[in-house]
Scaffold this motif. Structure first.
Motif, short mmCIF file in Angstrom:
data_model
loop_
_atom_site.label_atom_id
_atom_site.label_comp_id
_atom_site.label_asym_id
_atom_site.label_seq_id
_atom_site.Cartn_x
_atom_site.Cartn_y
_atom_site.Cartn_z
N ALA A 132 37.86 -0.21 -16.90
CA ALA A 132 38.78 0.04 -18.01
C ALA A 132 38.02 0.58 -19.21
CB ALA A 132 39.52 -1.25 -18.37
N VAL A 133 36.88 0.00 -19.53
CA VAL A 133 36.08 0.48 -20.66
C VAL A 133 35.58 1.89 -20.38
CG1 VAL A 133 33.93 0.13 -21.96
CG2 VAL A 133 35.45 -1.81 -21.48
N GLU A 134 35.11 2.14 -19.18
CA GLU A 134 34.63 3.48 -18.84
C GLU A 134 35.77 4.51 -18.90
OE1 GLU A 134 31.62 4.32 -18.87
OE2 GLU A 134 30.74 2.32 -18.78
N ALA A 135 36.99 4.09 -18.57
CA ALA A 135 38.15 4.99 -18.68
C ALA A 135 38.40 5.35 -20.14
CB ALA A 135 39.38 4.34 -18.06
N LEU A 136 38.25 4.39 -21.04
CA LEU A 136 38.42 4.66 -22.48
C LEU A 136 37.33 5.59 -22.99
CD1 LEU A 136 40.40 3.64 -24.75
CD2 LEU A 136 40.60 2.41 -22.63
N VAL A 137 36.10 5.36 -22.56
CA VAL A 137 34.99 6.23 -22.96
C VAL A 137 35.27 7.66 -22.47
CG1 VAL A 137 32.54 6.72 -22.66
CG2 VAL A 137 33.30 4.37 -23.08
N ALA A 138 35.74 7.79 -21.24
CA ALA A 138 36.06 9.11 -20.69
C ALA A 138 37.19 9.76 -21.50
CB ALA A 138 36.44 8.99 -19.22
N TRP A 139 38.20 8.97 -21.88
CA TRP A 139 39.31 9.49 -22.68
C TRP A 139 38.79 10.03 -24.01
CZ3 TRP A 139 41.19 8.30 -27.48
CH2 TRP A 139 42.40 8.90 -27.83
N CYS A 140 37.82 9.35 -24.61
CA CYS A 140 37.27 9.78 -25.90
C CYS A 140 36.62 11.15 -25.82
CB CYS A 140 36.24 8.76 -26.41
SG CYS A 140 36.98 7.26 -27.08
N ARG A 141 36.18 11.55 -24.65
CA ARG A 141 35.54 12.86 -24.51
C ARG A 141 36.53 14.01 -24.67
NH1 ARG A 141 30.51 11.56 -23.19
NH2 ARG A 141 30.13 9.70 -21.93
N GLN A 142 37.82 13.68 -24.57
CA GLN A 142 38.87 14.68 -24.75
C GLN A 142 39.76 14.33 -25.94
OE1 GLN A 142 41.31 15.26 -21.32
NE2 GLN A 142 42.40 16.98 -22.20
N GLY A 143 40.17 13.06 -26.03
CA GLY A 143 41.02 12.61 -27.13
C GLY A 143 42.45 13.09 -26.97
N PRO A 144 43.25 12.91 -28.02
CA PRO A 144 44.65 13.34 -27.97
C PRO A 144 44.75 14.87 -28.02
CG PRO A 144 44.11 12.55 -30.15
CD PRO A 144 42.90 12.29 -29.30
N PRO A 145 45.94 15.41 -27.77
CA PRO A 145 46.10 16.87 -27.67
C PRO A 145 45.57 17.68 -28.85
CG PRO A 145 48.07 15.78 -26.87
CD PRO A 145 47.18 14.70 -27.45
N ARG A 146 45.72 17.20 -30.09
CA ARG A 146 45.30 17.99 -31.25
C ARG A 146 43.83 17.83 -31.59
NH1 ARG A 146 49.16 16.43 -35.83
NH2 ARG A 146 47.85 17.89 -36.95
N ALA A 147 43.12 16.97 -30.91
CA ALA A 147 41.69 16.77 -31.19
C ALA A 147 40.85 17.86 -30.55
CB ALA A 147 41.25 15.41 -30.66
N ALA A 148 39.69 18.10 -31.15
CA ALA A 148 38.68 19.00 -30.58
C ALA A 148 37.36 18.24 -30.64
CB ALA A 148 38.60 20.30 -31.37
N VAL A 149 37.01 17.60 -29.54
CA VAL A 149 35.82 16.76 -29.48
C VAL A 149 34.59 17.63 -29.22
CG1 VAL A 149 34.69 14.87 -28.26
CG2 VAL A 149 37.16 14.78 -28.69
N ASP A 150 33.60 17.50 -30.12
CA ASP A 150 32.34 18.25 -29.98
C ASP A 150 31.26 17.42 -29.31
OD1 ASP A 150 33.47 20.46 -31.27
OD2 ASP A 150 32.75 19.81 -33.24
N ALA A 151 31.23 16.10 -29.61
CA ALA A 151 30.16 15.25 -29.08
C ALA A 151 30.64 13.80 -29.06
CB ALA A 151 28.91 15.36 -29.95
#
Length: 88
Positions: A52-71
């Motif tokens: 579950a924690v690893e799934a959240l970490v993976a989600w953070c690499r993309q974030g919600p639709p309007r986000a643009a994750v650089d790092a």
């Protein structure tokens, strides 16, 4: 059970990152918190079952639709036994 601290950089403030993260945490049964940082990043702490924690970490690499994750920086930490998930 594991704990991870995550710092997400990019266009991550003002795009519902924290609210979306809270929803994802609830969906996965993960405890912790998420907060905007003064430097424009978002910081979060996740505690829960490994997958579950690893799934959240993976989600953070993309974030919600309007986000643009650089790092995404991820650090392992000792469990504190957090309950619930808050937005700070």
């Amino acid at each position: 059970m594991i704990r991870r601290r995550v710092v997400v950089r990019g266009t991550v403030q003002g795009v519902f990152f924290r609210a979306s993260c809270q929803q994802e945490a609830a969906r996965h049964g993960v405890a912790g918190w998420v907060s905007n940082r003064p430097d424009g990043a978002v910081e979060a702490v996740f505690e829960g079952e490994d997958a579950a924690v690893e799934a959240l970490v993976a989600w953070c690499r993309q974030g919600p639709p309007r986000a643009a994750v650089d790092a995404v920086e991820v650090a392992e930490e000792e469990l504190e036994g957090l309950r619930g998930f808050g937005v700070r």
